[in-house]
Design a protein around this motif. Structure first.
Motif, PDB file in Angstrom:
ATOM      1  N   ALA A  37       0.833  -1.211   0.000  1.00 22.23           N
ATOM      2  CA  ALA A  37       0.000   0.000   0.000  1.00 22.23           C
ATOM      3  C   ALA A  37       0.866   1.259   0.000  1.00 22.23           C
ATOM      4  O   ALA A  37       0.548   2.247  -0.672  1.00 22.23           O
ATOM      5  N   ILE A  38       1.959   1.230   0.744  1.00 20.90           N
ATOM      6  CA  ILE A  38       2.865   2.380   0.776  1.00 20.90           C
ATOM      7  C   ILE A  38       3.513   2.560  -0.589  1.00 20.90           C
ATOM      8  O   ILE A  38       3.636   3.683  -1.084  1.00 20.90           O
ATOM      9  N   TYR A  39       3.926   1.466  -1.211  1.00 26.30           N
ATOM     10  CA  TYR A  39       4.509   1.546  -2.554  1.00 26.30           C
ATOM     11  C   TYR A  39       3.521   2.171  -3.537  1.00 26.30           C
ATOM     12  O   TYR A  39       3.919   2.899  -4.432  1.00 26.30           O
ATOM     13  N   ASP A  40       2.242   1.872  -3.382  1.00 29.70           N
ATOM     14  CA  ASP A  40       1.234   2.458  -4.261  1.00 29.70           C
ATOM     15  C   ASP A  40       1.155   3.975  -4.094  1.00 29.70           C
ATOM     16  O   ASP A  40       0.858   4.695  -5.044  1.00 29.70           O
ATOM     17  N   LEU A  41       1.402   4.463  -2.888  1.00 22.64           N
ATOM     18  CA  LEU A  41       1.370   5.900  -2.612  1.00 22.64           C
ATOM     19  C   LEU A  41       2.667   6.607  -2.992  1.00 22.64           C
ATOM     20  O   LEU A  41       2.652   7.764  -3.393  1.00 22.64           O
ATOM     21  N   ALA A  42       3.771   5.915  -2.838  1.00 27.58           N
ATOM     22  CA  ALA A  42       5.080   6.533  -3.030  1.00 27.58           C
ATOM     23  C   ALA A  42       5.449   6.577  -4.507  1.00 27.58           C
ATOM     24  O   ALA A  42       5.134   5.674  -5.267  1.00 27.58           O
ATOM     25  N   SER A  43       6.129   7.643  -4.885  1.00 25.31           N
ATOM     26  CA  SER A  43       6.672   7.684  -6.237  1.00 25.31           C
ATOM     27  C   SER A  43       7.957   6.857  -6.253  1.00 25.31           C
ATOM     28  O   SER A  43       8.526   6.558  -5.193  1.00 25.31           O
TER      29      SER A  43
END
Length: 110
Positions: free
Chosen positions: A90-96
Motif C-alpha cells: 500500500a505504501i509503494y502504491d502511494l510513493a513515487s
C-alpha cells in the motif's frame, strides 16, 4: 514513520517505544517519529487500550488516535517502516519511484 493497517496498535506502539529510546539517548527534539495506518476507516479511532497498558507498564508514554498515511507523510519521512507485506504494498502504491528507497519492511506478519 511507522505504518500498520489501522494505526491503533502495532505502529503506535512502535512509535512510542522508539520515541522512548530517542529520549533515553538524549536525542529528543533532534529525531521526529510518527505513526499512521493505511486503512482510512480507522482515522480518529483511539489507540488500543492493551497497547497503552503494555507501554505504561514499561514506563513508555502512548496516547492519541489513528491517522491515515498520506503521500505527504511519505515524502517528508526519512524512513518509512511498514509493519507487514500488505502495508508495504500500500505504501509503494502511494510513493513515487524515487521515494521507495526509504521504505523498509519492518516486520513480517503472516
Amino acid at each position: 514513520l511507522f505504518v500498520c493497517y489501522a494505526n491503533i496498535c502495532r505502529s503506535p506502539m512502535a512509535m512510542a517505544i522508539f520515541q522512548h529510546q530517542i529520549n533515553k539517548a538524549g536525542l529528543a527534539g533532534k529525531i521526529s517519529v510518527k505513526s499512521a495506518g493505511i486503512a482510512a476507516q480507522f482515522a480518529g479511532s483511539p489507540f488500543d487500550k492493551n497497547g497503552i497498558l503494555a507501554c505504561s507498564q514499561n514506563n513508555i508514554y502512548l496516547s492519541g488516535s489513528s491517522t491515515t498515511v498520506t503521500k505527504k507523510m511519505i515524502i517528508s519521512s526519512d524512513y518509512v517502516l511498514a509493519m507487514d507485506k500488505n502495508v508495504l504494498s500500500a505504501i509503494y502504491d502511494l510513493a513515487s519511484p524515487y521515494q521507495k528507497s526509504n521504505v523498509i519492511l519492518f516486520y513480517v506478519c503472516e
